[in-house]
Design a protein around this motif. Structure first.
Motif, PDB file in Angstrom:
ATOM      1  N   THR A  99      40.806 -89.539 -28.298  1.00  0.00           N
ATOM      2  CA  THR A  99      39.568 -88.773 -28.211  1.00  0.00           C
ATOM      3  C   THR A  99      38.316 -89.609 -28.469  1.00  0.00           C
ATOM      4  N   PHE A 100      38.379 -90.568 -29.384  1.00  0.00           N
ATOM      5  CA  PHE A 100      37.244 -91.431 -29.689  1.00  0.00           C
ATOM      6  C   PHE A 100      36.002 -90.626 -30.080  1.00  0.00           C
ATOM      7  N   SER A 101      36.166 -89.713 -31.007  1.00  0.00           N
ATOM      8  CA  SER A 101      35.041 -88.929 -31.524  1.00  0.00           C
ATOM      9  C   SER A 101      35.082 -88.942 -33.046  1.00  0.00           C
ATOM     10  N   PRO A 102      33.940 -88.720 -33.716  1.00  0.00           N
ATOM     11  CA  PRO A 102      33.943 -88.681 -35.186  1.00  0.00           C
ATOM     12  C   PRO A 102      34.899 -87.634 -35.736  1.00  0.00           C
ATOM     13  N   PHE A 103      34.865 -86.391 -35.177  1.00  0.00           N
ATOM     14  CA  PHE A 103      35.741 -85.354 -35.706  1.00  0.00           C
ATOM     15  C   PHE A 103      37.202 -85.760 -35.587  1.00  0.00           C
ATOM     16  N   SER A 104      37.578 -86.323 -34.429  1.00  0.00           N
ATOM     17  CA  SER A 104      38.981 -86.701 -34.240  1.00  0.00           C
ATOM     18  C   SER A 104      39.405 -87.773 -35.233  1.00  0.00           C
ATOM     19  N   SER A 105      38.461 -88.619 -35.659  1.00  0.00           N
ATOM     20  CA  SER A 105      38.808 -89.647 -36.649  1.00  0.00           C
ATOM     21  C   SER A 105      39.139 -89.014 -37.993  1.00  0.00           C
ATOM     22  N   TYR A 106      38.388 -87.972 -38.375  1.00  0.00           N
ATOM     23  CA  TYR A 106      38.688 -87.272 -39.628  1.00  0.00           C
ATOM     24  C   TYR A 106      40.029 -86.549 -39.535  1.00  0.00           C
ATOM     25  N   LEU A 107      40.277 -85.894 -38.397  1.00  0.00           N
ATOM     26  CA  LEU A 107      41.528 -85.164 -38.241  1.00  0.00           C
ATOM     27  C   LEU A 107      42.712 -86.124 -38.249  1.00  0.00           C
ATOM     28  N   THR A 108      42.582 -87.237 -37.553  1.00  0.00           N
ATOM     29  CA  THR A 108      43.656 -88.237 -37.545  1.00  0.00           C
ATOM     30  C   THR A 108      43.965 -88.707 -38.957  1.00  0.00           C
ATOM     31  N   HIS A 109      42.923 -89.001 -39.718  1.00  0.00           N
ATOM     32  CA  HIS A 109      43.117 -89.452 -41.102  1.00  0.00           C
ATOM     33  C   HIS A 109      43.824 -88.380 -41.933  1.00  0.00           C
ATOM     34  N   ALA A 110      43.406 -87.127 -41.739  1.00  0.00           N
ATOM     35  CA  ALA A 110      43.998 -86.036 -42.522  1.00  0.00           C
ATOM     36  C   ALA A 110      45.471 -85.841 -42.194  1.00  0.00           C
ATOM     37  N   LEU A 111      45.873 -86.152 -40.955  1.00  0.00           N
ATOM     38  CA  LEU A 111      47.266 -85.939 -40.540  1.00  0.00           C
ATOM     39  C   LEU A 111      48.150 -87.154 -40.788  1.00  0.00           C
ATOM     40  N   THR A 112      47.564 -88.247 -41.236  1.00  0.00           N
ATOM     41  CA  THR A 112      48.309 -89.492 -41.410  1.00  0.00           C
ATOM     42  C   THR A 112      49.080 -89.513 -42.725  1.00  0.00           C
ATOM     43  N   MET A 113      50.355 -89.793 -42.627  1.00  0.00           N
ATOM     44  CA  MET A 113      51.207 -89.960 -43.802  1.00  0.00           C
ATOM     45  C   MET A 113      51.242 -91.446 -44.178  1.00  0.00           C
ATOM     46  N   ALA A 137      38.236-100.846 -31.458  1.00  0.00           N
ATOM     47  CA  ALA A 137      37.010-101.556 -31.811  1.00  0.00           C
ATOM     48  C   ALA A 137      36.206-101.899 -30.557  1.00  0.00           C
ATOM     49  N   TYR A 138      36.916-102.288 -29.492  1.00  0.00           N
ATOM     50  CA  TYR A 138      36.249-102.553 -28.214  1.00  0.00           C
ATOM     51  C   TYR A 138      35.566-101.290 -27.704  1.00  0.00           C
ATOM     52  N   PHE A 139      36.280-100.172 -27.767  1.00  0.00           N
ATOM     53  CA  PHE A 139      35.719 -98.907 -27.309  1.00  0.00           C
ATOM     54  C   PHE A 139      34.451 -98.581 -28.094  1.00  0.00           C
ATOM     55  N   TYR A 140      34.522 -98.722 -29.401  1.00  0.00           N
ATOM     56  CA  TYR A 140      33.382 -98.408 -30.260  1.00  0.00           C
ATOM     57  C   TYR A 140      32.175 -99.269 -29.907  1.00  0.00           C
ATOM     58  N   ALA A 141      32.397-100.536 -29.615  1.00  0.00           N
ATOM     59  CA  ALA A 141      31.304-101.477 -29.407  1.00  0.00           C
ATOM     60  C   ALA A 141      30.764-101.469 -27.988  1.00  0.00           C
ATOM     61  N   GLN A 142      31.634-101.345 -26.993  1.00  0.00           N
ATOM     62  CA  GLN A 142      31.221-101.672 -25.623  1.00  0.00           C
ATOM     63  C   GLN A 142      31.315-100.530 -24.613  1.00  0.00           C
ATOM     64  N   VAL A 143      31.918 -99.397 -24.971  1.00  0.00           N
ATOM     65  CA  VAL A 143      32.151 -98.326 -23.998  1.00  0.00           C
ATOM     66  C   VAL A 143      31.112 -97.226 -24.154  1.00  0.00           C
ATOM     67  N   GLY A 144      30.634 -96.720 -23.028  1.00  0.00           N
ATOM     68  CA  GLY A 144      29.708 -95.600 -23.067  1.00  0.00           C
ATOM     69  C   GLY A 144      28.516 -95.792 -22.144  1.00  0.00           C
ATOM     70  N   ILE A 145      27.638 -94.815 -22.162  1.00  0.00           N
ATOM     71  CA  ILE A 145      26.452 -94.839 -21.316  1.00  0.00           C
ATOM     72  C   ILE A 145      25.585 -96.039 -21.683  1.00  0.00           C
ATOM     73  N   ASN A 146      25.113 -96.743 -20.656  1.00  0.00           N
ATOM     74  CA  ASN A 146      24.238 -97.918 -20.828  1.00  0.00           C
ATOM     75  C   ASN A 146      24.919 -99.056 -21.582  1.00  0.00           C
ATOM     76  N   LYS A 147      26.236 -99.062 -21.601  1.00  0.00           N
ATOM     77  CA  LYS A 147      26.990-100.161 -22.203  1.00  0.00           C
ATOM     78  C   LYS A 147      27.571-101.029 -21.083  1.00  0.00           C
ATOM     79  N   PRO A 148      28.003-102.261 -21.380  1.00  0.00           N
ATOM     80  CA  PRO A 148      28.418-103.190 -20.324  1.00  0.00           C
ATOM     81  C   PRO A 148      29.852-103.040 -19.851  1.00  0.00           C
ATOM     82  N   ASN A 149      30.644-102.197 -20.492  1.00  0.00           N
ATOM     83  CA  ASN A 149      32.048-102.086 -20.114  1.00  0.00           C
ATOM     84  C   ASN A 149      32.206-101.712 -18.635  1.00  0.00           C
ATOM     85  N   ARG A 150      33.147-102.361 -17.974  1.00  0.00           N
ATOM     86  CA  ARG A 150      33.437-102.069 -16.565  1.00  0.00           C
ATOM     87  C   ARG A 150      34.911-101.706 -16.370  1.00  0.00           C
TER      88      ARG A 150
END
Length: 486
Positions: A99-113, A137-150
């Protein structure tokens, strides 16, 4: 082995995830695989046989106490905790967060054993954001609108999982009978879009289809879309008198669209779920891409996937769209179209020197490619300033054991402000700066000594990247010869 895959984004994102889910099944044929989506988009899971169980995040139930006349935050939190505990009890061996979203990061952490391995966004034990792997980390840094990822998002998913796709990952599901008689040959128009600003107006569609039908006589047109797009379809039909239109808008289930698309000669639509469904049926696709979107990441992946790109809706000439559609059915791709290409970048397009530099720099940083040649003095000057600030910040971190964090923090913050300003002034260097910020965020909690050592490691790696663009002073080493001459 039990695996949970999270995809809490929208319909199109779920269909983009299908090949990745199938790839996980190939990698772990004996695993029990669960797939979680939001209830609103559960129709996009129908036909995905690679999973053993489909879970839904009951967001409406969880948030309902917050929208009552008397807001009850505690009840909402209790419902969320109850849901988390139920899913956590599944005791997953691996969680893959697509998902690569803030909420999904919290949910993932909460479900992690304690024994759970995680791919994708999650949280450190202190609650701070954590990109759990290099691809995240690549997604966080380089992916998205007006970013250089191709690189297409689907291919990023495969890299994160650690595999390459095979043909079977992109197959269409079993095609359901739809109970509607379709023309023998036809093209399909999806009248809507994932967001309103990305969609063509009913007037634009009508003009395009009316022109097409006069230019390429006899080709039936099938309209598809959601129930809330029925008025748009009716307006199109009313204003395209020359077009032979079959209107299926609001009359099909999501999985029934696979049958329509598989039989279609061509799909035309804006950014939306059918574009990605057509990648699974391998239906030739013309994606009309409008506005704020990175089409490299979310364009069609069908073998014949083309993009007609507009920066804004004011650029659109509907009759030109009609002409381009006719050309495609005649076997010709207009030079204005952006076409799918093999290799790392998902599409081929002539770009500005600045854009080309940024993408090449991304490949140098992450894939060990050649660093692009700096053709502007501002790039050299920006790199020199970054190198200077980076050295200063490294010297300050070394002083923390002696002077303490509070004394050093203002100097560190000042250095970060300078780095951000250079990112704005010299956009070619932004990929390197974004890499640096992502790596700093990835520093895990620990003792002061551990954090300082990990942070200095980031700065040292940053320096190695920067030195490519920093002119090196000539160093003359004087060695005294045996005879005393120099």
């Amino acid at each position: 082995m039990k695996i949970l895959i999270l995809q809490l984004a929208r319909l199109g994102d779920i269909y983009i995830s299908w090949p990745a889910v199938r790839a996980v099944r190939r990698l772990y044929p004996e695993a029990e695989i669960h797939f979680m989506t939001r209830p609103r988009f559960e129709g996009a899971v129908e036909g995905l046989t690679a999973i053993d169980r489909h879970l839904t995040l009951p967001s409406g139930h969880i948030l309902q106490p917050l929208v009552n006349e008397s807001v009850n935050t505690e009840e909402s939190l209790n419902r969320m905790e109850e849901f988390v505990e139920t899913v956590r009890a599944e005791n997953y061996d691996q969680i893959i967060n697509l998902t690569f979203s803030p909420f999904s990061s919290y949910l993932t952490h909460a479900l992690t054993m304690p024994h759970t391995s995680v791919l994708g966004y999650t949280r450190f034990r202190d609650g701070f954001f954590c990109a759990a792997d290099e691809v995240s980390a690549y997604f966080y840094a380089q992916v998205g609108i007006n970013k250089p990822n191709r690189v297409h998002v689907a291919d990023i998913f495969a890299s994160m999982i650690g595999t390459e796709y095979v043909e079977q990952d992109w197959e269409a599901p079993a095609l359901p009978e739809i109970g509607i008689t379709l023309p023998e040959t036809f093209l399909t128009i999806h009248v809507g879009a994932s967001e309103k600003h990305k969609a063509l107006t009913a007037e634009a569609w009508a003009r395009a289809l009316d022109y097409f039908s006069r230019r390429y006589q006899g080709m039936p047109i099938v309209l598809i879309g959601a129930p809330n797009e029925m008025d748009i379809a009716n307006e199109i039909i009313a204003n395209a008198p020359n077009a032979a239109i079959t209107n299926l808008v609001g009359q099909t289930k999501m999985n029934e669209l696979f049958t329509v698309l598989k039989r279609s000669e061509l799909l035309i639509g804006c950014d939306s779920a059918p574009i990605h469904m057509a990648s699974l049926t391998d239906t030739p696709t013309l994606n009309i891409s409008v506005g704020n979107v990175n089409f490299w990441e979310t364009g069609p992946k069908a073998t014949l996937g083309l993009i007609y790109r507009f920066e804004n809706s004011q650029e659109i000439v509907p009759e030109r769209i009609g002409e381009i559609i006719a050309q495609l059915l005649e076997g010709h791709a207009d030079p204005e179209l952006i076409m799918r290409t093999p290799g790392l970048a998902s599409y081929g397009k002539v770009e500005t020197a600045e854009q080309e530099f940024a993408w090449k720099l991304v490949q140098a940083i992450y894939l060990g490619g050649d660093y692009p040649v700096a053709d502007r003095i501002e790039i050299i000057e920006g790199a020199m300033k970054l190198d200077e600030i980076n050295d200063f910040m490294m010297s300050q971190f070394a002083l923390i054991p002696e002077k303490g964090v509070n004394a050093i923090a203002p100097f560190i913050d000042g250095g970060e402000d300078v780095i951000k300003s250079i990112s704005r002034i010299v956009p070619e260097l932004r990929p390197m700066i974004d890499w640096y910020h992502a790596e700093k965020i990835r520093v895990a909690p620990g003792t002061q000594e551990e954090i300082i050592a990990a942070t200095l490691s980031v700065h040292e790696r940053f320096k190695r990247h920067l030195r490519v663009y920093v002119p090196q002073d000539e160093i003359i080493t004087t060695v005294e010869a045996k005879d005393g001459t120099l």
